[in-house]
Write an enzyme that holds these catalytic residues in place. Structure first.
Site, PDB file in Angstrom:
ATOM      1  N   TYR A 171      -2.468   9.361  -5.613  1.00  0.00           N
ATOM      2  CA  TYR A 171      -3.150   8.562  -4.589  1.00  0.00           C
ATOM      3  C   TYR A 171      -3.053   9.237  -3.224  1.00  0.00           C
ATOM      4  CZ  TYR A 171      -3.724   4.866  -1.104  1.00  0.00           C
ATOM      5  OH  TYR A 171      -4.115   4.138  -0.004  1.00  0.00           O
ATOM      6  N   TRP A 208       0.931  -0.593   4.149  1.00  0.00           N
ATOM      7  CA  TRP A 208       1.472  -1.842   3.599  1.00  0.00           C
ATOM      8  C   TRP A 208       0.583  -3.058   3.909  1.00  0.00           C
ATOM      9  CZ3 TRP A 208       7.521  -2.262   3.743  1.00  0.00           C
ATOM     10  CH2 TRP A 208       8.092  -1.065   3.289  1.00  0.00           C
ATOM     11  N   ASP A 235      -0.534   5.801   4.961  1.00  0.00           N
ATOM     12  CA  ASP A 235       0.763   6.423   5.207  1.00  0.00           C
ATOM     13  C   ASP A 235       1.209   7.299   4.038  1.00  0.00           C
ATOM     14  OD1 ASP A 235       0.876   3.994   3.735  1.00  0.00           O
ATOM     15  OD2 ASP A 235       3.029   3.819   4.078  1.00  0.00           O
ATOM     16  N   THR A 265      -7.137   2.293  -4.657  1.00  0.00           N
ATOM     17  CA  THR A 265      -5.809   1.962  -4.126  1.00  0.00           C
ATOM     18  C   THR A 265      -4.795   1.571  -5.200  1.00  0.00           C
ATOM     19  OG1 THR A 265      -6.487  -0.332  -3.746  1.00  0.00           O
ATOM     20  CG2 THR A 265      -6.769   1.213  -1.918  1.00  0.00           C
TER      21      THR A 265
END
Length: 243
Positions: A75, A100, A52, A12
């Site tokens: 990513y 988020w 997302d 991430t």
């Protein structure tokens, strides 16, 4: 002899992935593909957490699960590749995209701005990227409810891709402003906030300008609607104050 598998692991570090694409691909694409093959052999459900960032951010409405993916970062591309490998290798899958993420543990936006508030008198935050902050404990509860629905229905057939975020949406600047507004109520000192455009805040990886996810299919299929992101901030701050 597991009854199901939830994969919440991922590479991430969005900016570092631009120079470390091989590692990101191994963890975000090859790994989920391997898990899908294993779950297929065992004939058990696979629930996989995605992002997302598989979308390009140009939409004028919340992204639906069936919208075409078009990632604009390494990513995002590796996460989209992971989704594809799962679909190719196992029919009994649920890909759950979220966005988020923040919470009382680990590194995340909320904890970062609170740390910076102790170190700086002013803080500049991007105001032209829009998304849905998601509280990790709320996401975990939602995934657990999805798992219960799957395991509680021997004939479950609603496989596919879903979205799950806290309700509502905001910008990073407004997110920070709400964190500080609530923190001030607890007596914490907060810095002056300045809204800046993405063009001023340079990063290695490009971020989608609009990545709000449409979660209505998840509500229809599983009866799950997560609380508003503002309420999630309140509960997160309360947890941090107790720790």
């Amino acid at each position: 002899e597991p009854a199901a598998l939830i994969n919440a692991s991922a590479y991430t570090a969005v900016d570092r992935a631009e120079q470390d694409a091989d590692a990101a691909m191994r963890l975000n694409a090859e790994g989920p593909g391997n898990l899908a093959e294993i779950c297929s052999r065992l004939d058990i459900p696979l629930i996989h957490v995605s992002t997302d960032y598989v979308f390009n951010g140009t939409a004028a409405r919340p992204w639906r699960p069936g919208d075409p993916v078009d990632p604009i970062s390494v990513y995002g591309r590796t996460k989209a590749a992971g989704e594809a490998r799962i679909r190719d290798n196992h029919g009994k899958h649920l890909i759950v995209r979220t966005s988020w993420l923040f919470g009382p543990d680990g590194n995340n936006f909320l904890k970062t701005v609170l740390r910076l508030a102790r170190e700086r008198d002013s803080l500049s935050v991007v105001s032209d990227q829009t998304g849905a902050p998601t509280y990790v404990p709320d996401l975990a509860c939602g995934l657990h409810r999805i798992l219960q629905a799957v395991l509680g229905s021997p004939g479950f057939e609603r496989w596919g891709t879903y979205h799950l975020t806290n309700s509502g949406h905001t910008t990073w600047y407004e997110f920070a402003a709400e964190i500080f507004r609530q923190a001030e109520q607890s007596g914490l000192q907060t810095p002056r906030l300045e809204a800046i455009p993405t063009s001023v805040y340079r990063t290695d990886a490009q971020r989608p300008a609009y990545s709000v996810l449409d979660c209505s299919d998840t509500d229809l299929a599983f009866g799950i609607t997560l609380p508003a992101w503002q309420d999630a901030i309140k509960r997160c701050l309360e947890t941090l104050q107790r720790s």
